[in-house]
Enzyme design. Structure first.
Site, PDB file in Angstrom:
ATOM      1  N   ASP A  91     -63.424  40.828 -13.180  1.00 14.78           N
ATOM      2  CA  ASP A  91     -62.865  40.728 -11.841  1.00 14.78           C
ATOM      3  C   ASP A  91     -63.510  41.804 -10.983  1.00 14.78           C
ATOM      4  O   ASP A  91     -64.623  42.244 -11.277  1.00 14.78           O
ATOM      5  CB  ASP A  91     -61.333  40.964 -11.931  1.00 14.78           C
ATOM      6  CG  ASP A  91     -60.556  40.354 -10.781  1.00 14.78           C
ATOM      7  OD1 ASP A  91     -60.583  40.926  -9.674  1.00 14.78           O
ATOM      8  OD2 ASP A  91     -59.914  39.310 -10.982  1.00 14.78           O
TER       9      ASP A  91
ATOM     10  N   HIS B 265     -57.788  43.377  -5.617  1.00 12.16           N
ATOM     11  CA  HIS B 265     -57.567  42.162  -6.397  1.00 12.16           C
ATOM     12  C   HIS B 265     -57.514  42.468  -7.888  1.00 12.16           C
ATOM     13  O   HIS B 265     -56.605  42.031  -8.601  1.00 12.16           O
ATOM     14  CB  HIS B 265     -58.675  41.148  -6.098  1.00 12.16           C
ATOM     15  CG  HIS B 265     -58.496  39.817  -6.746  1.00 12.16           C
ATOM     16  ND1 HIS B 265     -59.050  39.495  -7.960  1.00 12.16           N
ATOM     17  CD2 HIS B 265     -57.801  38.731  -6.348  1.00 12.16           C
ATOM     18  CE1 HIS B 265     -58.729  38.253  -8.269  1.00 12.16           C
ATOM     19  NE2 HIS B 265     -57.969  37.753  -7.313  1.00 12.16           N
TER      20      HIS B 265
ATOM     21  N   SER C 239     -55.272  33.080  -8.846  1.00 15.47           N
ATOM     22  CA  SER C 239     -55.592  34.428  -9.341  1.00 15.47           C
ATOM     23  C   SER C 239     -54.358  35.146  -9.862  1.00 15.47           C
ATOM     24  O   SER C 239     -54.440  35.948 -10.783  1.00 15.47           O
ATOM     25  CB  SER C 239     -56.175  35.286  -8.214  1.00 15.47           C
ATOM     26  OG  SER C 239     -57.555  35.147  -8.100  1.00 15.47           O
TER      27      SER C 239
END
Length: 473
Positions: free
Chosen positions: A187, A247, A416
């Site tokens: 990621d 994120h 996600s």
């Protein structure tokens, strides 16, 4: 206290990937490396291919067939005036018997034109674009509200939500995870100094910080993992390169935020998380995704680490034979590849992955688990992709509070956010049942999925995650 990396800067918009591309002035063909230069915004704009399939302009990933001579390679590259900027031969590739590896080739031609000139040649195994991937999250109001972790609730928890992951019910039965279970987060990086994450992040005992690659895995001082986007050991940039790593930090919090009486908590109170950062300021490339997947395969094989899964909350590229090969190597190493099903198109409506494939979740490999998103009322999240034969199950993915950079908390929505609930459940199962294979963990997660009206005929199981129910399988 463990050493950490931290910097402070303003929050940017995450829109694409730190890429390298070179326009060649001449038509010379060479197997020698050339110096990379940053991709300009105009080059990135030129890299638009079919809708939702962006790739690096003027660049291909090329794999030559075994035994091809250097002269034949040079002649093949001459067809596109190509030069090799990088040769990728990971330790996992070598262990799998690869000798040639994969070449990143720059060309003055646009990628699709160059690919058409390369494909079908007798010396070519495959030639494909170097796709650009993005994370699969959409931002809600960036505030944290106490008592709003619905994704962790179950029928019998207080507060209760039957559509949550049921993690709270597993905790009540003393299943809270173990730091002997490892998870790879492919990621962005994550803030390993965050007070919710610092006890559950990996400190590499095999490679002390001394400027030497002590374990000879190809990465010097990979103490917390590796940043494949910038090719350094700083997995949390804290904004120094235009990415806050929000994120990745959000994903990490859902998998393994600590139970410490403040903030949020993850599916696992105890787990060891390793960063394989490949998403940068403008996204990430296939080439770097391959390195990240192989990094975890090698760590498990080299050191015997109990890496049970990687979390892959990203997508957007086309079908890649090179990435597929890396996922197959992870499968051979008994590592689950848990992937977001995708957030649909620009209209915000989820797509049918049976009709239009979404990668990497659509790869047909036994270790892949594809995850859709649901809301707190059990509806399929409007943005979530689905697929009766290609998406395995749903999990909480709308309005999910978790950790974010600079010791903060935020609410995000996306497949996600659904994916780390499933990854967390896989780690929870591995802690409760040591020695379980990837196939056993996947079977437990899928066979325990709770039938859900919104997912009937839209996922393989027709159901949603039940982290507690899986433990009885």
């Amino acid at each position: 206290m463990k050493h950490k990396h931290m910097a402070v800067f303003s929050k940017p918009l995450l829109v694409g990937g730190l890429l390298s591309a070179v326009f060649l002035a001449g038509c010379e063909s060479s197997l020698d490396k050339i110096q990379d230069e940053p991709t300009t915004q105009s080059q990135l704009a030129d890299a638009q291919g079919e809708p939702g399939r962006d790739y690096v302009a003027n660049e291909l990933l090329v794999k030559f067939k075994a035994g091809v001579s250097e002269e034949a390679k040079a002649n093949a590259l001459a067809r596109i005036s190509g030069k090799v900027s990088e040769k990728i031969l990971t330790k996992a590739m070598e262990r799998a018997g690869e000798k040639e590896g994969l070449m990143v080739v720059h060309t003055p031609l646009q990628a699709l034109e160059a690919m058409s000139k390369m494909k079908g040649g007798p010396e070519i195994e495959y030639a494909e674009p170097n796709y650009i991937y993005q994370h699969t999250a959409t931002s809600n109001d960036t505030y944290y509200t106490n008592n709003s972790l619905w994704g962790m609730y179950g029928d019998a928890t207080s507060p209760a939500n039957q559509f949550g992951s049921q993690a709270g019910e597993a905790w009540a039965a003393n299943h809270t995870g173990s730091n002997t279970v490892y998870v790879g987060i492919i990621d962005e990086g994550f803030q390993n100094t965050h007070p919710e994450l610092d006890a559950n992040e990996w400190d590499n005992p095999y490679d002390p910080v001394d400027g030497v690659d002590n374990d000879k895995n190809g990465y010097i001082d990979d103490t917390d993992g590796w940043d494949f986007d910038s090719n350094d050991n700083t997995i949390y940039d804290g904004g120094t390169r235009g990415s806050l790593d929000d994120h990745g930090t959000h994903v990490a919090g859902t998998i393994g935020a600590e139970r410490n009486g403040t903030g949020v908590v993850g599916v696992n109170w105890s787990v060891t998380m390793i960063s394989g950062k490949f998403l940068g300021r403008r996204g990430g490339t296939t080439a770097n995704a391959i390195k990240a997947v192989d990094y975890f395969t090698d760590l498990k094989t080299r050191h015997g680490l109990n890496i049970v899964a990687t979390n892959n909350s990203w997508g957007g590229g086309g079908s890649s034979s090179a990435l597929l090969d890396a996922i197959k190597r992870a499968n051979a190493a008994n590592i689950l590849f848990i992937a977001a099903a995708g957030n649909g198109g620009s209209d915000g409506v989820g797509d049918n992955n049976d009709a239009v494939a979404s990668f990497p979740s659509n790869y047909d490999v036994p270790n892949v688990i594809a995850v859709a998103a649901i809301t707190s009322t059990g509806a399929k999240s409007s943005f979530s992709n689905y697929g009766a034969t290609t998406v395995d199950l749903g999990a909480p993915g709308s309005g999910i509070n978790s950790t974010t950079a600079f010791n903060t908390y935020s609410s995000y929505s996306g497949t996600s956010m659904a994916t780390p609930h499933v990854t967390g459940a896989a780690a929870l199962y591995a802690a409760a049942k040591p020695g379980s294979s990837a196939a056993q963990i996947k079977n437990a997660l899928l066979s325990s999925a709770v039938p859900t009206t919104s997912l009937a005929g839209r996922t393989v199981t027709g159901g949603r995650l039940d982290a507690n129910g899986a433990l009885s399988k």
